[in-house]
Design a protein around this motif. Structure first.
Motif, mmCIF file in Angstrom:
data_model
loop_
_atom_site.group_PDB
_atom_site.id
_atom_site.type_symbol
_atom_site.label_atom_id
_atom_site.label_comp_id
_atom_site.label_asym_id
_atom_site.label_seq_id
_atom_site.Cartn_x
_atom_site.Cartn_y
_atom_site.Cartn_z
ATOM 1 N N PHE A 95 -48.035 -9.987 35.738
ATOM 2 C CA PHE A 95 -49.319 -9.346 35.473
ATOM 3 C C PHE A 95 -49.169 -7.827 35.346
ATOM 4 O O PHE A 95 -50.119 -7.144 34.979
ATOM 5 C CB PHE A 95 -50.333 -9.668 36.578
ATOM 6 N N SER A 96 -47.990 -7.287 35.662
ATOM 7 C CA SER A 96 -47.724 -5.858 35.560
ATOM 8 C C SER A 96 -46.462 -5.650 34.733
ATOM 9 O O SER A 96 -45.567 -6.506 34.710
ATOM 10 C CB SER A 96 -47.548 -5.235 36.951
ATOM 11 N N GLY A 97 -46.382 -4.494 34.062
ATOM 12 C CA GLY A 97 -45.233 -4.183 33.240
ATOM 13 C C GLY A 97 -43.982 -3.929 34.067
ATOM 14 O O GLY A 97 -44.046 -3.677 35.270
ATOM 15 N N SER A 98 -42.828 -3.962 33.405
ATOM 16 C CA SER A 98 -41.544 -3.840 34.105
ATOM 17 C C SER A 98 -41.406 -2.495 34.807
ATOM 18 O O SER A 98 -40.865 -2.427 35.917
ATOM 19 C CB SER A 98 -40.388 -4.046 33.129
ATOM 20 N N ALA A 99 -41.890 -1.409 34.176
ATOM 21 C CA ALA A 99 -41.776 -0.094 34.803
ATOM 22 C C ALA A 99 -42.594 -0.034 36.089
ATOM 23 O O ALA A 99 -42.159 0.524 37.109
ATOM 24 C CB ALA A 99 -42.237 0.993 33.828
ATOM 25 N N ARG A 100 -43.794 -0.598 36.051
ATOM 26 C CA ARG A 100 -44.652 -0.614 37.235
ATOM 27 C C ARG A 100 -44.028 -1.471 38.330
ATOM 28 O O ARG A 100 -44.038 -1.100 39.514
ATOM 29 C CB ARG A 100 -46.030 -1.158 36.858
ATOM 30 N N LEU A 101 -43.488 -2.617 37.959
ATOM 31 C CA LEU A 101 -42.856 -3.481 38.947
ATOM 32 C C LEU A 101 -41.669 -2.787 39.610
ATOM 33 O O LEU A 101 -41.459 -2.910 40.818
ATOM 34 C CB LEU A 101 -42.406 -4.785 38.286
ATOM 35 N N GLN A 102 -40.897 -2.040 38.825
ATOM 36 C CA GLN A 102 -39.735 -1.361 39.375
ATOM 37 C C GLN A 102 -40.130 -0.332 40.420
ATOM 38 O O GLN A 102 -39.427 -0.139 41.424
ATOM 39 C CB GLN A 102 -38.932 -0.694 38.251
#
Length: 298
Positions: A95-102
């Motif tokens: 539900f969140s982009g990869s940059a946000r997840l990182q």
């Protein structure tokens, strides 16, 4: 009676801890998204406290698709009061982009642990009785289950607290973040500089930039709280929670409080005694109903 209601009081009035909102949201979203990892919460705004008197309180947790996460709202929906009490955003896999997840997967650096050792080695110490005396002087009236800060070491801009469950408590309710422990963790911010804040009154939580979830907070732990900034009557902190094996459990970045002279709707103690008899007008756990709105994960 749920201890996180009856034992969390301002004066004679029961007030739902702000951290209970976070636990409600995490519990609800885990049911909604199944096996997908919930990495944390962002952009939390505590808009008003839930004050519990004679009547039951019903809170509804709702979820909505956001730009880069799942947005949530907590509303009161009973006959005695309605309105928005808390809102924010959940960071969940898929539900969140990869940059946000990182951003929510980054581990705490060893520098944090070095600060903890420095505070314990060079700071001053406050014991259990003095800690609770200081909270009582500010207007808080904590029952036994919320007297979790056993000792604290402090410097001018940091505090390290050692937290333990009180009395015969046992965490058996399946909490992700046990309210008394998480509440104690953020209260370590008040102990910075030995409770000698330049602000007056009592601090109320108003915002949190992000809560990074690393594990469950359901056992004894220790905490580093550090001052970040002060702007008028608002103060901002970063808080890190570790288990007894030195593993990071949670990071609360940009935790913000508003200092107020008095919380409207609460009654001061009639005597100066700390931990006065429990108020009769509290609700039982099953009367705090949480209506869940599931997020579509198809």
């Amino acid at each position: 009676t749920a201890s996180y209601l009856n034992d969390h009081r301002i004066g004679e009035t029961c007030v739902l801890p702000g951290v209970a909102y976070l636990e409600m949201v995490l519990e609800s979203i885990r049911e909604a998204v199944g096996d997908r990892a919930v990495l944390g919460i962002a952009k939390v705004q505590w808009l008003r406290p839930v004050i519990v008197e004679d009547s039951p309180v019903t809170l509804k947790t709702s979820f909505y698709a956001g730009h880069d996460g799942i947005e949530f709202e907590i509303n009161r929906t009973d006959a005695n009061g309605q309105g928005l009490f808390c809102q924010g955003e959940l960071i969940v896999e898929e539900f969140s982009g990869s940059a946000r997840l990182q951003q929510f997967r980054e581990q705490t650096s060893d520098a944090i642990k070095t600060r903890i050792n420095n505070v314990k080695n060079t700071g001053q110490r406050l014991g259990f009785e003095e800690i609770n005396r200081q909270f009582a002087a500010m207007g808080f009236n904590f029952g036994e289950s919320f007297q979790v800060i056993k000792q604290v070491y402090f410097t001018a801009d940091m505090a390290v607290g050692e937290l333990a469950l009180s009395g015969n408590q046992a965490v058996t309710d399946g909490f992700m973040f046990y309210p008394a422990l998480l509440d104690g963790a953020i209260r370590c911010t008040i102990a910075i500089n030995g409770f000698a804040s330049q602000q007056s009154g009592m601090p109320l939580p108003v915002g949190l930039a992000k809560l990074v979830v690393h594990g469950a907070l359901d056992k004894d732990c220790y905490v580093l709280a550090q001052s970040v900034a002060t702007n008028g009557a608002r103060s901002r902190f970063d808080v890190y929670v570790f288990d007894k094996s030195n593993n990071i459990i949670a990071s609360l970045i940009g935790f913000e409080v508003q200092w107020v002279a008095h919380l409207a709707g609460t009654r001061p103690l009639k005597t100066s005694a700390v931990n006065s008899p429990k108020v009769a007008a509290v609700v039982t756990h099953n009367e705090v109903a949480i209506a869940r709105t599931n997020v579509s994960v198809a």
